[in-house]
Design a protein around this motif. Structure first.
Motif, PDB file in Angstrom:
ATOM      1  N   PHE A  77       0.838  -1.196   0.000  1.00 14.09           N
ATOM      2  CA  PHE A  77       0.000   0.000   0.000  1.00 14.09           C
ATOM      3  C   PHE A  77       0.873   1.245   0.000  1.00 14.09           C
ATOM      4  CE2 PHE A  77      -3.380   2.786   1.298  1.00 14.09           C
ATOM      5  CZ  PHE A  77      -4.531   2.124   0.891  1.00 14.09           C
ATOM      6  N   VAL A  78       0.463   2.269  -0.763  1.00  9.85           N
ATOM      7  CA  VAL A  78       1.109   3.579  -0.763  1.00  9.85           C
ATOM      8  C   VAL A  78       0.061   4.596  -0.331  1.00  9.85           C
ATOM      9  CG1 VAL A  78       2.252   5.348  -2.149  1.00  9.85           C
ATOM     10  CG2 VAL A  78       2.671   2.924  -2.631  1.00  9.85           C
ATOM     11  N   PHE A  79       0.423   5.445   0.630  1.00 12.93           N
ATOM     12  CA  PHE A  79      -0.472   6.480   1.148  1.00 12.93           C
ATOM     13  C   PHE A  79       0.322   7.770   1.139  1.00 12.93           C
ATOM     14  CE2 PHE A  79      -2.465   8.612   4.898  1.00 12.93           C
ATOM     15  CZ  PHE A  79      -3.770   8.658   4.429  1.00 12.93           C
ATOM     16  N   GLU A  80      -0.123   8.763   0.345  1.00 13.25           N
ATOM     17  CA  GLU A  80       0.726   9.951   0.174  1.00 13.25           C
ATOM     18  C   GLU A  80      -0.067  11.238  -0.010  1.00 13.25           C
ATOM     19  OE1 GLU A  80       3.161   9.028  -3.220  1.00 13.25           O
ATOM     20  OE2 GLU A  80       1.482   8.984  -4.587  1.00 13.25           O
ATOM     21  N   SER A  81       0.574  12.328   0.426  1.00 11.68           N
ATOM     22  CA  SER A  81       0.118  13.696   0.178  1.00 11.68           C
ATOM     23  C   SER A  81      -1.172  14.059   0.897  1.00 11.68           C
ATOM     24  CB  SER A  81       0.005  13.959  -1.331  1.00 11.68           C
ATOM     25  OG  SER A  81       1.241  13.727  -1.958  1.00 11.68           O
ATOM     26  N   PHE A  82      -1.240  13.750   2.190  1.00  3.39           N
ATOM     27  CA  PHE A  82      -2.377  14.109   3.033  1.00  3.39           C
ATOM     28  C   PHE A  82      -1.906  14.884   4.253  1.00  3.39           C
ATOM     29  CE2 PHE A  82      -4.104  10.479   0.795  1.00  3.39           C
ATOM     30  CZ  PHE A  82      -5.441  10.819   0.605  1.00  3.39           C
ATOM     31  N   GLU A  83      -2.824  15.640   4.851  1.00  6.63           N
ATOM     32  CA  GLU A  83      -2.645  16.178   6.189  1.00  6.63           C
ATOM     33  C   GLU A  83      -3.571  15.363   7.087  1.00  6.63           C
ATOM     34  OE1 GLU A  83      -3.105  20.318   8.768  1.00  6.63           O
ATOM     35  OE2 GLU A  83      -3.354  20.368   6.593  1.00  6.63           O
ATOM     36  N   VAL A  84      -3.030  14.820   8.168  1.00  7.81           N
ATOM     37  CA  VAL A  84      -3.805  13.996   9.084  1.00  7.81           C
ATOM     38  C   VAL A  84      -3.789  14.696  10.444  1.00  7.81           C
ATOM     39  CG1 VAL A  84      -4.101  11.710  10.094  1.00  7.81           C
ATOM     40  CG2 VAL A  84      -3.099  11.931   7.808  1.00  7.81           C
ATOM     41  N   VAL A  85      -4.990  14.985  10.969  1.00 13.59           N
ATOM     42  CA  VAL A  85      -5.125  15.792  12.174  1.00 13.59           C
ATOM     43  C   VAL A  85      -5.968  15.041  13.195  1.00 13.59           C
ATOM     44  CG1 VAL A  85      -5.875  18.023  13.092  1.00 13.59           C
ATOM     45  CG2 VAL A  85      -5.083  17.860  10.725  1.00 13.59           C
ATOM     46  N   GLY A  86      -5.484  14.966  14.418  1.00 15.26           N
ATOM     47  CA  GLY A  86      -6.236  14.315  15.481  1.00 15.26           C
ATOM     48  C   GLY A  86      -7.432  15.122  15.928  1.00 15.26           C
ATOM     49  N   ALA A  87      -8.280  14.480  16.716  1.00 15.61           N
ATOM     50  CA  ALA A  87      -9.498  15.119  17.215  1.00 15.61           C
ATOM     51  C   ALA A  87      -9.231  15.981  18.442  1.00 15.61           C
ATOM     52  CB  ALA A  87     -10.550  14.063  17.548  1.00 15.61           C
ATOM     53  N   GLY A  88      -7.998  15.944  18.945  1.00 17.67           N
ATOM     54  CA  GLY A  88      -7.653  16.763  20.100  1.00 17.67           C
ATOM     55  C   GLY A  88      -8.032  16.140  21.430  1.00 17.67           C
ATOM     56  N   ASN A  89      -8.395  14.852  21.420  1.00 15.14           N
ATOM     57  CA  ASN A  89      -8.681  14.187  22.689  1.00 15.14           C
ATOM     58  C   ASN A  89      -7.468  13.379  23.128  1.00 15.14           C
ATOM     59  OD1 ASN A  89      -8.748  11.487  21.589  1.00 15.14           O
ATOM     60  ND2 ASN A  89     -10.745  11.982  20.730  1.00 15.14           N
ATOM     61  N   SER A  90      -7.563  12.722  24.264  1.00 16.55           N
ATOM     62  CA  SER A  90      -6.386  12.051  24.815  1.00 16.55           C
ATOM     63  C   SER A  90      -6.349  10.554  24.507  1.00 16.55           C
ATOM     64  CB  SER A  90      -6.321  12.271  26.323  1.00 16.55           C
ATOM     65  OG  SER A  90      -7.450  11.683  26.934  1.00 16.55           O
ATOM     66  N   THR A  91      -7.139  10.093  23.566  1.00 12.42           N
ATOM     67  CA  THR A  91      -7.161   8.659  23.271  1.00 12.42           C
ATOM     68  C   THR A  91      -6.934   8.337  21.799  1.00 12.42           C
ATOM     69  OG1 THR A  91      -9.556   8.667  22.934  1.00 12.42           O
ATOM     70  CG2 THR A  91      -8.741   8.171  25.161  1.00 12.42           C
ATOM     71  N   ASP A  92      -6.758   9.325  20.953  1.00 11.17           N
ATOM     72  CA  ASP A  92      -6.730   9.041  19.524  1.00 11.17           C
ATOM     73  C   ASP A  92      -5.334   8.795  18.959  1.00 11.17           C
ATOM     74  OD1 ASP A  92      -6.026  11.685  19.876  1.00 11.17           O
ATOM     75  OD2 ASP A  92      -7.211  12.442  18.215  1.00 11.17           O
ATOM     76  N   TYR A  93      -5.334   8.090  17.845  1.00 12.54           N
ATOM     77  CA  TYR A  93      -4.155   7.847  17.024  1.00 12.54           C
ATOM     78  C   TYR A  93      -4.400   8.536  15.688  1.00 12.54           C
ATOM     79  CZ  TYR A  93      -3.684   3.589  19.952  1.00 12.54           C
ATOM     80  OH  TYR A  93      -3.579   2.695  20.977  1.00 12.54           O
ATOM     81  N   CYS A  94      -3.372   9.103  15.083  1.00 10.68           N
ATOM     82  CA  CYS A  94      -3.566   9.650  13.740  1.00 10.68           C
ATOM     83  C   CYS A  94      -3.520   8.519  12.714  1.00 10.68           C
ATOM     84  CB  CYS A  94      -2.526  10.716  13.419  1.00 10.68           C
ATOM     85  SG  CYS A  94      -3.018  12.379  13.926  1.00 10.68           S
ATOM     86  N   ILE A  95      -2.406   7.790  12.649  1.00 13.75           N
ATOM     87  CA  ILE A  95      -2.264   6.696  11.683  1.00 13.75           C
ATOM     88  C   ILE A  95      -1.818   5.449  12.441  1.00 13.75           C
ATOM     89  CG2 ILE A  95      -1.057   5.865   9.624  1.00 13.75           C
ATOM     90  CD1 ILE A  95      -0.524   8.827   8.919  1.00 13.75           C
TER      91      ILE A  95
END
Length: 184
Positions: A77-95
């Motif tokens: 898999f190739v995943f490219e050219s994105f901005e990934v932003v968390g929800a600002g909580n204390s339990t999340d992962y971005c990728i």
């Protein structure tokens, strides 16, 4: 074909296909990338700049994997050219990385508090290359890192984590990069 949801486009993708996601728009997580390619014929999910802006994958959506913005669960898999932003909580992962033969390129990943910007699972994670990407304002405490890499040496022996040409800065705790990969 045109799709309204990234996951639907990826679900229909076959080895060698490229899914293009339009920039200057925000798409809600959770985005599960479970369909994989084959060796030498990956599935590529690529953000396309629109008005000079990449597509933004933001926050957490409803469902079984609701603490992840993106779950990479398909090999080759190739995943490219994105901005990934968390929800600002204390339990999340971005990728979350739970696959083999993955290339992550040209990403901006930030504001995944506590759990981290890019996290490998200890099981079912194989080789991953990360390049030309920026990570900041991720992690928290002493044990949550901006990037945490691991590989499953039983399922994917001799896996390699390769990181090149990246800018990792201003972490919120833990290490900027922590690796328990079999090889680095």
């Amino acid at each position: 074909a045109k799709y309204t949801k990234i996951a639907d486009a990826v679900a229909d993708a076959k080895p060698g296909d490229v899914v293009e996601v339009q920039g200057d728009a925000t798409y809600a997580g959770t985005i599960l990338l479970k369909n994989g390619g084959t060796p030498g014929n990956p599935i590529t999910v690529r953000g396309i700049l629109v008005n000079g802006k990449r597509p933004v994958l933001k926050g957490i959506g409803p469902g079984k994997w609701d603490n992840m913005v993106v779950l990479l669960n398909g090999n080759h898999f190739v995943f490219e050219s994105f901005e990934v932003v968390g929800a600002g909580n204390s339990t999340d992962y971005c990728i979350v990385h739970k696959a083999d033969d993955v290339l992550l390129r040209d990403l901006v990943v930030h504001n995944c508090l506590h759990q981290g910007g890019l996290v490998s699972t200890d099981d079912e994670s194989g080789s991953l290359t990360l390049e030309y990407s920026e990570f900041y304002h991720n992690g928290g405490g002493e044990t949550s890192h901006q990037l945490y890499m691991a590989t499953d040496s039983v399922t994917y022996p001799k896996s390699v984590f390769r990181m090149q040409y990246c800018y990792v800065h201003d972490g919120l705790g833990g290490n900027n990069v922590k690796s328990r990969a079999e090889r680095n």
